[in-house]
Design a protein around this motif. Structure first.
Motif, PDB file in Angstrom:
ATOM      1  N   THR A  68       0.838  -1.194   0.000  1.00 17.76           N
ATOM      2  CA  THR A  68       0.000   0.000   0.000  1.00 17.76           C
ATOM      3  C   THR A  68       0.872   1.242   0.000  1.00 17.76           C
ATOM      4  O   THR A  68       0.516   2.260  -0.610  1.00 17.76           O
ATOM      5  CB  THR A  68      -0.937  -0.009   1.226  1.00 17.76           C
ATOM      6  OG1 THR A  68      -1.722  -1.209   1.174  1.00 17.76           O
ATOM      7  CG2 THR A  68      -1.852   1.195   1.260  1.00 17.76           C
ATOM      8  N   LYS A  72       0.225   4.145  -2.646  1.00 18.85           N
ATOM      9  CA  LYS A  72      -0.067   5.516  -2.241  1.00 18.85           C
ATOM     10  C   LYS A  72       0.962   6.492  -2.810  1.00 18.85           C
ATOM     11  O   LYS A  72       0.604   7.571  -3.294  1.00 18.85           O
ATOM     12  CB  LYS A  72      -0.127   5.626  -0.715  1.00 18.85           C
ATOM     13  CG  LYS A  72      -1.387   5.012  -0.135  1.00 18.85           C
ATOM     14  CD  LYS A  72      -1.466   5.188   1.372  1.00 18.85           C
ATOM     15  CE  LYS A  72      -2.786   4.635   1.885  1.00 18.85           C
ATOM     16  NZ  LYS A  72      -2.971   4.909   3.319  1.00 18.85           N
ATOM     17  N   GLU A  84       2.547   4.577   6.063  1.00 20.75           N
ATOM     18  CA  GLU A  84       2.551   3.120   5.878  1.00 20.75           C
ATOM     19  C   GLU A  84       3.801   2.433   6.431  1.00 20.75           C
ATOM     20  O   GLU A  84       3.772   1.233   6.694  1.00 20.75           O
ATOM     21  CB  GLU A  84       2.405   2.770   4.394  1.00 20.75           C
ATOM     22  CG  GLU A  84       1.045   3.095   3.811  1.00 20.75           C
ATOM     23  CD  GLU A  84      -0.053   2.227   4.396  1.00 20.75           C
ATOM     24  OE1 GLU A  84       0.125   1.000   4.497  1.00 20.75           O
ATOM     25  OE2 GLU A  84      -1.094   2.797   4.762  1.00 20.75           O
TER      26      GLU A  84
END
Length: 112
Positions: A68, A72, A84
């Motif tokens: 992720t 992102k 993250e």
């Protein structure tokens, strides 16, 4: 062995000299850097690239490529990507203080 090297030929009892360990680290960093550079689709600062390379070195290229954090970052959500890092602080399902500290350091560098 060395600076956390794994892979073929690395088994219990194998010993490396300091020079061998340093050479392997240089090879590994180059390999992971290339992987990060090929996965990142948006311009990244040297600090961001370094932090992501450190993370990829620790979690593996495949995990980084499907993370992720990368998604992102590539979407332009730099703040979301920075957040993250701290999600990658577990080993065997358990939160590890050392990994938490490492992720916080990478996050700090990423934000520089």
């Amino acid at each position: 062995i060395g600076w956390g090297a794994t892979g073929p030929g690395i088994v219990k009892g194998v010993k490396w000299t300091q020079a061998q360990a340093d050479e392997r680290l240089a090879q590994d960093v180059t390999r992971f850097l290339k992987g990060v550079q090929s996965a990142v689709k948006k311009p990244a600062t040297d600090a961001q690239t370094g932090a992501m390379t450190s993370l990829a070195y620790n979690i593996g290229a495949k995990a980084f490529a499907s993370s992720t954090l990368l998604r992102k970052f590539n979407a332009g959500d730099v703040a979301g990507a920075a957040a993250e890092f701290t999600r990658w602080n577990r080993a065997g399902g358990r939160v590890m203080k050392g990994l938490t500290n490492r992720r916080l350091d990478e996050q700090r560098v990423f934000r520089e």
